[in-house]
Design a protein around this motif. Structure first.
Motif, PDB file in Angstrom:
ATOM      1  N   ALA A  81       8.448  17.444  91.659  1.00  6.58           N
ATOM      2  CA  ALA A  81       9.305  17.947  92.733  1.00  6.58           C
ATOM      3  C   ALA A  81      10.468  18.769  92.191  1.00  6.58           C
ATOM      4  CB  ALA A  81       9.828  16.778  93.574  1.00  6.58           C
ATOM      5  N   TYR A 142      12.366  11.065  96.658  1.00  7.63           N
ATOM      6  CA  TYR A 142      10.933  10.936  96.940  1.00  7.63           C
ATOM      7  C   TYR A 142      10.558   9.477  97.166  1.00  7.63           C
ATOM      8  CZ  TYR A 142       5.956  10.449  96.445  1.00  7.63           C
ATOM      9  OH  TYR A 142       4.658  10.097  96.680  1.00  7.63           O
ATOM     10  N   GLY A 165      10.573  13.964 101.297  1.00  5.78           N
ATOM     11  CA  GLY A 165       9.794  13.100 100.405  1.00  5.78           C
ATOM     12  C   GLY A 165       9.459  11.733 100.935  1.00  5.78           C
ATOM     13  N   TYR A 358       4.240  18.154  95.888  1.00  8.99           N
ATOM     14  CA  TYR A 358       5.588  17.615  95.693  1.00  8.99           C
ATOM     15  C   TYR A 358       6.568  18.738  95.350  1.00  8.99           C
ATOM     16  CZ  TYR A 358       2.395  13.774  95.354  1.00  8.99           C
ATOM     17  OH  TYR A 358       1.367  12.904  95.624  1.00  8.99           O
ATOM     18  N   SER A 359       6.166  19.623  94.446  1.00  6.37           N
ATOM     19  CA  SER A 359       7.031  20.746  94.099  1.00  6.37           C
ATOM     20  C   SER A 359       7.198  21.691  95.290  1.00  6.37           C
ATOM     21  CB  SER A 359       6.477  21.494  92.880  1.00  6.37           C
ATOM     22  OG  SER A 359       5.091  21.656  92.947  1.00  6.37           O
TER      23      SER A 359
END
Length: 455
Positions: A81, A142, A165, A358-359
Motif C-alpha cells: 500500500a 489497512y 483499507g 492494496y497499492s
C-alpha cells in the motif's frame, strides 16, 4: 412660476430623468460577462475543478496523515500500500501540479507511521498525527481490525477519515459522521464468486465456507450465506477459525469427507497461504476454490508456484481493469486523476513491480481526497466531508459514490481474478474480464503433475 411650481425645480427634475435614462442605456448595452470562465486545458485524463472566487486561506502544503502495518501480521499488504501512496503523491505534485485551491496549486505531503499491526498502537499514533503532527486530513490504515480502532479517534476530533483499507460493514454501521469508505464492503466481497458459479455451472449446489474470526471475514461469510440462499445454493460446511491459526488439518479433513462443489475461504495473506499449501498436501479438491486476500498478492504465486493455478480471488482492483474516461462517459460520470495506463506506468517506473489492489487502493484514496478538497475549495473538515457526499465520479480505480448518511460505499464493485498460466487474469464481471474462467480448476494431483489453468 408654472402651475405654482418653481422653474428651478422643473429643471432639476428634468436633469435627473435624463441621467436615469442614460444610465439605463449604458447598462443594457454593456458587454455580456460569462457566468464562469473556462478552465485551462488539463493534462490528458485529468478533469479540473474551477477555483472559487471567494478568497481561501491556503497553506504552503496539505499534510495527509495515516498509519500502515509495515511490520506484524499485515505487513505484506501494508508495504504494498505504501508504494501506492508514494505513486499518488508523485502524480499529484509533479504531473497534476498540486491541489487547486484558492487560485493556487498546493503540494501534498504524507506523514505516516508503522502501526506494527497493533490496535493499541494505532490509537496512540492517530492521536499523535492529529495533536502533534497537526495533519490536515486522515487516511485509514489497512485491515478492518485496525481501521475499527482508528476510526473513533478521527471521529472524536471531527476529522475526515478516508477508509481505503477496511472492508468490514461494521465500520460504517457505528454512526460515524466523518468516515468515508472507498472499498466494496465485506458482505459483498465474495458475492460475485457465487454469481459466476451459477453462470458457469447451474448444477453446482454445495458450498463449503471457512472463515477467519476477524472483522473482515466474519462479514464476508455473512454475505456468502445470504447470497447462497438467494441463489438456491446449499451451505454444506460453515466453520470459523481463530486469529493466528496456521494449522488447518482438522478443518481440511472434514472438508475432504464432505466433497463440496465450491470452497470459499476468508483469510488474510499468511493464513491464506498456509491453508492453500495444506489443501494441496491433503488433496482437498473442489470444482472451484475461492480465497480472500492472499491470492491477490503476487508473492502468493511466488511461494506456491503451480499450486496457485486456478485459484480464484476477489479484488478491489487489478492491472488490466482499465476504468477510464470512456467508461466514465458511458455512465455519465466525471473522470478524475491519472489514466489507468498512466498510473500503471508511473508505478512500474517508481517501484519496478506491478501494482496490486492494496497499492492502487491507497493511491485512489489520496486522489479522491484531493478531488474533495478542490470541490469544497476549503480545508474545513465539514466542507470536505460534504463534498464527498456530492461526488459520483470515476477514477482509474473505478466508480466512487457513497451513502451520504453513513459513508458506505455504493458505487465501487469488486472484481474476480484467477491465476492462469502464472498470471493474474480478470474473469468476472464479464464486461471487464480479460479471460474466461478456467472451470473446473485443476485438481492438486493434476497440478503436481504439471497441469496449468490455461483456457
Amino acid at each position: 412660476m408654472t402651475s405654482g411650481i418653481p422653474r428651478y425645480i422643473i429643471y432639476v427634475a428634468a436633469i435627473i430623468i435624463i441621467s436615469i435614462i442614460l444610465l439605463a442605456v449604458l447598462y443594457i448595452s454593456r458587454p455580456e460577462i460569462p457566468a464562469s470562465m473556462p478552465t485551462p486545458t488539463s493534462p490528458i485524463g485529468v478533469t479540473t475543478t474551477p477555483t472559487s472566487p471567494v478568497e481561501v486561506k491556503v497553506p504552503d502544503k496539505i499534510l495527509i496523515g495515516f498509519t500502515l502495518p509495515l511490520s506484524g501480521t499485515f505487513s505484506k499488504e501494508g508495504q504494498l500500500a505504501l508504494k501506492g501512496a508514494l505513486t499518488a503523491v508523485k502524480w499529484i505534485n509533479e504531473i497534476y501540479g498540486g491541489v487547486r485551491i484558492g487560485g493556487k496549486h498546493v503540494p501534498i505531503e504524507i506523514k505516516y507511521y508503522d502501526d506494527e499491526s497493533s490496535r493499541d498502537l494505532v490509537v496512540s499514533l492517530y492521536e499523535r498525527l492529529i495533536t502533534v503532527d497537526k495533519v490536515n486530513f486522515l487516511l485509514s490504515t489497512y485491515s478492518s481490525t485496525l481501521v475499527m480502532a482508528a476510526a473513533p479517534v478521527a471521529e472524536r476530533y471531527k476529522m475526515v477519515f478516508v477508509n481505503w483499507g477496511g472492508a468490514s460493514d461494521m465500520i460504517n454501521r457505528q454512526g460515524f459522521k466523518y468516515v468515508v469508505t472507498t472499498w466494496t464492503q465485506a458482505s459483498r466481497y465474495m458475492v460475485p464468486v457465487l454469481d459466476m458459479l451459477v453462470k458457469y455451472d447451474p448444477e453446482a449446489k454445495k458450498v463449503a465456507l471457512v472463515w477467519k474470526e476477524d472483522e473482515l471475514n466474519r462479514l464476508v461469510a455473512e454475505g456468502v450465506r445470504v447470497k447462497a440462499r438467494e441463489l438456491g445454493l446449499t451451505i454444506v460446511y460453515d466453520r470459523s477459525f481463530p486469529i493466528g491459526t496456521l494449522d488447518f488439518t482438522s478443518i481440511l479433513i472434514e472438508l475432504q469427507a464432505i466433497k463440496p462443489d465450491v470452497i470459499i475461504i476468508g483469510t488474510h495473506f499468511s493464513d491464506g497461504l498456509a491453508i492453500t499449501k495444506q489443501m494441496a498436501d491433503l488433496k482437498v479438491n473442489a470444482k472451484l476454490i475461492a480465497i480472500n486476500v492472499a491470492p491477490s498478492v503476487p508473492d502468493y504465486y511466488t511461494s506456491l508456484g503451480i499450486l496457485a493455478e486456478g485459484i480464484v480471488f476477489p479484488s478491489e482492483w487489478e492491472p488490466g481493469v482499465w476504468w477510464g474516461p470512456e467508461q466514465a462517459r458511458k455512465l455519465g460520470l466525471e473522470f478524475f486523476g491519472p489514466l489507468p495506463q498512466e498510473f500503471h506506468t508511473l508505478f512500474l517506473n517508481m517501484h519496478n513491480e506491478e501494482p496490486t489492489e492494496y497499492s492502487a487502493s491507497l493511491a485512489n484514496a489520496i486522489i479522491l481526497l484531493v478531488k474533495a478538497i478542490e470541490s469544497a475549495q476549503s480545508l474545513d473538515q465539514d466542507a470536505v466531508r460534504e463534498a464527498f457526499n456530492r461526488m459520483d465520479i470515476m477514477t482509474f480505480f473505478g466508480r466512487f459514490k457513497i451513502d451520504p448518511a453513513t459513508g458506505y460505499q455504493i458505487g465501487h464493485v469488486s472484481i474476480i481474478g484467477q491465476w492462469q498460466n502464472g498470471k493474474k487474469v480478470i474473469v468476472w464481471p464479464q464486461e471487464v474480464a480479460t479471460s474466461k474462467l478456467y472451470y473446473p480448476v485443476p485438481t492438486w494431483e493434476e497440478k503436481s503433475a504439471g497441469k496449468k489453468a490455461i483456457p
